[in-house]
Design an enzyme around this catalytic site. Structure first.
Site, PDB file in Angstrom:
ATOM      1  N   LYS A 125       0.824  -1.208   0.000  1.00  0.00           N
ATOM      2  CA  LYS A 125       0.000   0.000   0.000  1.00  0.00           C
ATOM      3  C   LYS A 125       0.861   1.263   0.000  1.00  0.00           C
ATOM      4  CE  LYS A 125      -1.733   0.632   3.968  1.00  0.00           C
ATOM      5  NZ  LYS A 125      -1.599   1.815   4.812  1.00  0.00           N
ATOM      6  N   THR A 126       1.826   1.298   0.923  1.00  0.00           N
ATOM      7  CA  THR A 126       2.682   2.466   1.018  1.00  0.00           C
ATOM      8  C   THR A 126       3.473   2.648  -0.273  1.00  0.00           C
ATOM      9  OG1 THR A 126       2.922   1.843   3.318  1.00  0.00           O
ATOM     10  CG2 THR A 126       4.313   3.614   2.530  1.00  0.00           C
ATOM     11  N   ASP A 158      -4.307   8.125   2.952  1.00  0.00           N
ATOM     12  CA  ASP A 158      -3.876   6.794   3.392  1.00  0.00           C
ATOM     13  C   ASP A 158      -4.802   6.327   4.518  1.00  0.00           C
ATOM     14  OD1 ASP A 158      -2.421   4.528   3.674  1.00  0.00           O
ATOM     15  OD2 ASP A 158      -0.716   5.471   4.682  1.00  0.00           O
ATOM     16  N   GLU A 159      -4.889   5.050   4.743  1.00  0.00           N
ATOM     17  CA  GLU A 159      -5.700   4.490   5.840  1.00  0.00           C
ATOM     18  C   GLU A 159      -7.119   5.057   5.822  1.00  0.00           C
ATOM     19  OE1 GLU A 159      -4.334   2.126   7.431  1.00  0.00           O
ATOM     20  OE2 GLU A 159      -2.224   2.526   7.844  1.00  0.00           O
ATOM     21  N   GLN A 168      -9.054  -3.720   8.039  1.00  0.00           N
ATOM     22  CA  GLN A 168      -8.177  -3.193   9.080  1.00  0.00           C
ATOM     23  C   GLN A 168      -8.747  -1.926   9.719  1.00  0.00           C
ATOM     24  OE1 GLN A 168      -3.825  -3.429   8.290  1.00  0.00           O
ATOM     25  NE2 GLN A 168      -4.439  -4.117   6.266  1.00  0.00           N
ATOM     26  N   ARG A 177       0.749  -8.482  11.125  1.00  0.00           N
ATOM     27  CA  ARG A 177       2.017  -7.756  11.325  1.00  0.00           C
ATOM     28  C   ARG A 177       3.208  -8.698  11.190  1.00  0.00           C
ATOM     29  NH1 ARG A 177       0.542  -3.925   9.500  1.00  0.00           N
ATOM     30  NH2 ARG A 177      -1.325  -5.168   9.155  1.00  0.00           N
TER      31      ARG A 177
END
Length: 765
Positions: free
Chosen positions: A34-35, A226-227, A257, A617
């Site tokens: 994603k980043t 983002d997010e 998430q 994670r």
DNA sequence: ACTAATAACATTTTT
DNA sequence: TGTTATTAGT
């Protein structure tokens, strides 16, 4: 154009990056890059000729922004990356609000109230209104107000809404609307904003001043978020106002998430994005590059229990990897021992660095036991969250001085320090001042300036004390534009008497106070240095420092140097991070999922997503643990394993029995049959401890020992000993190497235990 | 007005 | 358990 870097991307990533003609939604599964998409997309926009100041990129933490900038710098050079508008909603719009504050009738040096200040202000309002703060709990009231602000509901609207009133009435808090209204007025008088105000006022500014909105809307030709799954309604509306007309918006997120609904996040923002932005393109990133197939499989099997989600198929092409391992401990302390032992083993035997391991827990309160376990083993660790540096008393006191100097209307700061260090201005005097201020509808500072004007009756001595306090603050104010943050900071600490207070005695308390003060001054010094380095001849003023500090989060605060330390944090703060090995601890019913969520389907799903975040994670190893009992407010509570454990497909999960004696002691029946928790291997066919765990466990050879000397006590089988927690018992056997001896002890009341003598506090009796 | 002692209460998660 | 609010005593 030089956009060769696009070759680093896979096909779906590249498609998402290259589409820049209209609105787009990127659904990015955990670990799917994603980043990477965001950074490359920004780099791509820049390569296509867009100017950095025309791009607005909103991230969840300041740290995420910093790291993204660094990565963009590698692609297109630091000059352009530096001038991007990139940061959290809160920090960027704070910057903007300071420019435009006069339109909202604030001055540009408004204070940002921390949650504690808000509660204290609410307390004051309750007292004034004659309301019982046991019925109107300040925390709950703040929560309600925050909820309203996030939904962009102003006091008048709040009070006019019948449904809201009826709900408040049912909760025995009919005056909430009144309190809200007073709260807003008082915040305004104090020239202060809370976290929610930073969004609310941004919205109001754009809504009421079309020219301001137009100014920013035309500046930001492309907006990235983002997010997105964790944005609230206010953020959604700000985005709408800024993008209306050009719709050059790209939001990235993962509905699986979404873990911040308690803070007002609306999962609908992401679920309904394509309906709200007509013609929006949807991109899905489904290949997970982070984790093993097993970890991805386990996470998928868990999240399948949630109803509301965007359909996607996250997969991994990495190794199959090892199963998730579940350990069940006898007590919370033992859970700590098991986890810390394994961290030690992974480090010593597999060469895994400490910095690649993390302990994740549901609540901050769980950290202590692991801290102790790690300390005993001399394993370096770093802990995030909980009470941070800036939460400590003396630091908050000093910051209150700073706040008052920057904004004398900041009443919470004033109340905090007017008698600290003690200067004989007590409760009675303060009551008088507050009373006069409320009566005349002015701030306390106004009254302080000249109490006689407001008919405050004071003794001559008290009057003198107030006057000298006032003069002292005025003295600081005169210097605040002249000296840099560090200079005036040290001046304030010295001249206010805080310095003396810290150095007047030599006990441990004042020692930590001294340390904290010098650490604060250090931080201020580096702040000034960094500002100087970044070129401008502009002073790094106290106001700049304060503004920066109030929006720092714990994750932001992390030192950038890569020290080799184990990370301890809540699952919430682990969002966006990754580790080779992850320990998810406290997997118990009522803890994770938290008891607060038990009766609501929606909250249960959020807890499940939280667990999903925790599992994903992990790159290679994921260890789960729970305990049969745990200390809770000083009482021992019995716990059951989390119901989430049985939702993980059994093929991915292995139960590991730490100690032989637990075979008979653990209620396997109830654990694994009644709860239908799957176990991949038959417990009773497995061999001894060291045989089972030889691949990842500390291998303790079973050398039986006759006598052992520990702390000057000679121990041997058959002797009676006493233990702090377990009471009196008899040593059954001793084994291990000298210096690392395990004793099996049968306690009279606590049953048979196996203890490492190195750590256990045992007295011979 | 300040200090020490006692009672009450609390833990979900955070920009 | 650990912190904070209230109270009584100086």
């Amino acid at each position: 154009m030089n956009a060769d870097f696009l070759n680093d991307l896979n096909e779906s990533q590249r498609n998402a990056v290259e589409y820049i003609d209209g609105p787009s939604l990127v659904i990015a599964g955990a670990g799917s890059g994603k980043t990477r998409v965001l950074t490359y997309k920004i780099a791509f926009l820049l390569e296509m000729g867009m100017k950095p100041w025309n791009i607005l990129a909103l991230t969840f933490t300041n740290k995420a922004a910093r790291e993204m900038k660094e990565r963009i710098a590698l692609l297109v050079g630091p000059d352009r990356s530096q001038t991007l508008w990139m940061g959290t909603f809160h920090s960027l719009f704070n910057r903007m609000l300071r420019q435009e504050s006069s339109l909202l009738h604030f001055t540009s040096n408004y204070t940002i109230y921390q949650p504690g200040d808000c509660k204290s202000l609410i307390n004051g309002i309750l007292k004034e209104m004659g309301l019982d703060n046991k019925v109107y709990k300040p925390g709950a009231v703040c929560g309600k107000i925050s909820e309203a602000k996030n939904a962009l509901i102003l006091p008048d609207q709040y009070m006019a809404d019948l449904e809201t009133y009826q709900r408040d009435n049912r909760q025995k808090m009919p005056a909430l609307g009144q309190i809200y209204k007073k709260y807003v007025a008082r915040m305004h008088q104090a020239n202060a904003m809370d976290f929610d105000d930073l969004l609310l006022y941004t919205y109001l500014l754009f809504e009421h001043y079309p020219e301001v909105r137009h100014k920013y809307a035309s500046r930001f030709q492309y907006i990235l978020v983002d997010e997105y799954q964790d944005t609230n309604y206010a953020q959604h509306e700000i985005l709408r106002l800024l993008s209306e007309g050009n719709d050059h918006v790209c939001v990235v997120g993962d509905d699986a998430q979404s873990i911040y609904s308690f803070r007002g996040a609306r999962i609908d923002n992401i679920l309904k994005f394509t309906q709200q932005y007509q013609g929006a393109k949807l991109f899905k990133l489904e290949q997970n590059y982070r984790s093993t197939q097993t970890i991805v499989g386990a996470a998928n099997s868990l999240i399948a229990f949630n109803k509301e989600q965007i359909k996607k198929d996250v997969y991994s092409k990495n190794e199959i990897g090892r199963p998730l391992v579940l350990n069940i401990a006898y007590s919370d302390v033992e859970e700590g021992e098991i986890v810390c032992n394994r961290i030690h083993a992974l480090h010593a035997q597999k060469g895994l660095k400490y910095q690649n391991m993390a302990i994740l827990y549901r609540t901050n309160a769980q950290s202590r036991i692991f801290e102790e376990g790690l300390r005993k083993r001399m394993i370096p660790y770093r802990i995030y969250g909980g009470r941070s540096f800036y939460d400590q008393k003396e630091i908050r006191d000093v910051l209150a001085y700073f706040r008052l100097v920057i904004n004398p209307n900041d009443e919470e700061a004033l109340k905090r320090i007017i008698n600290y260090p003690t200067r004989g201005i007590g409760n009675t005097t303060m009551e008088k001042l507050i009373h006069a201020a409320v009566n005349s509808e002015v701030g306390i500072w106004e009254v302080l300036k000249d109490p006689l004007v407001f008919n405050v009756t004071l003794s001559a001595a008290t009057h003198k004390k107030l006057e000298s306090f006032y003069e002292m603050i005025i003295g600081f104010i005169e210097k605040r534009e002249e000296e840099d943050a560090y200079q005036i900071g040290s001046r304030i600490i010295k001249e206010s008497g805080i310095f003396q207070e810290a150095y007047k005695s030599h006990d441990i308390e004042s020692q930590t106070m001294q340390d904290n003060l010098s650490e604060l001054l250090n931080a201020m010094n580096t702040f000034v240095e960094i500002q100087k380095e970044s070129g401008e001849e502009v002073h790094a003023l106290l106001t700049d420092y304060l503004s920066e500090v109030s929006l720092l989060s714990d994750v932001d605060n992390q030192e950038t140097e890569n020290k080799d330390m184990v990370t301890l944090m809540t699952v919430h703060s682990a969002k966006g991070l990754e580790f080779e090995a992850v320990f998810i601890v406290g997997m118990e019913e009522n803890l994770f999922p938290n008891s607060m969520a038990m009766y609501s389907q929606r909250e249960m799903e959020e807890e499940r997503r939280l667990f999903y975040v925790a599992i994903t994670r992990a790159k290679n190893f994921c260890f789960l643990s729970c305990s049969k009992m745990r200390f809770h407010y000083g009482k021992m509570d019995f716990c059951e394993p989390s119901s989430f454990l049985k939702e993980i497909d059994k093929q991915y999960l292995r139960l590991e029995v730490e100690r032989e004696e637990y075979r008979s002691e653990l209620p396997h029946e109830s654990l694994f049959n009644r709860n239908k928790l799957a176990v991949s291997q038959d417990l009773h066919t497995r061999g001894k401890l060291h045989a089972i765990n030889s691949d990842s466990e500390v291998v303790t050879e079973g050398n039986t020992l006759d006598t052992v000397e520990v702390n000057g006590q000679i121990l041997k089988s058959g002797l009676t000993v006493e233990h702090d927690r377990f009471g009196v018992g008899e040593i059954l056997s001793l084994e291990g190497d000298p210096g690392n001896v395990k004793a099996t002890i049968k306690f009279r009341n606590s049953g048979e235990k196996c203890l490492l003598l190195k750590y256990a506090k045992i007295k011979l009796i």
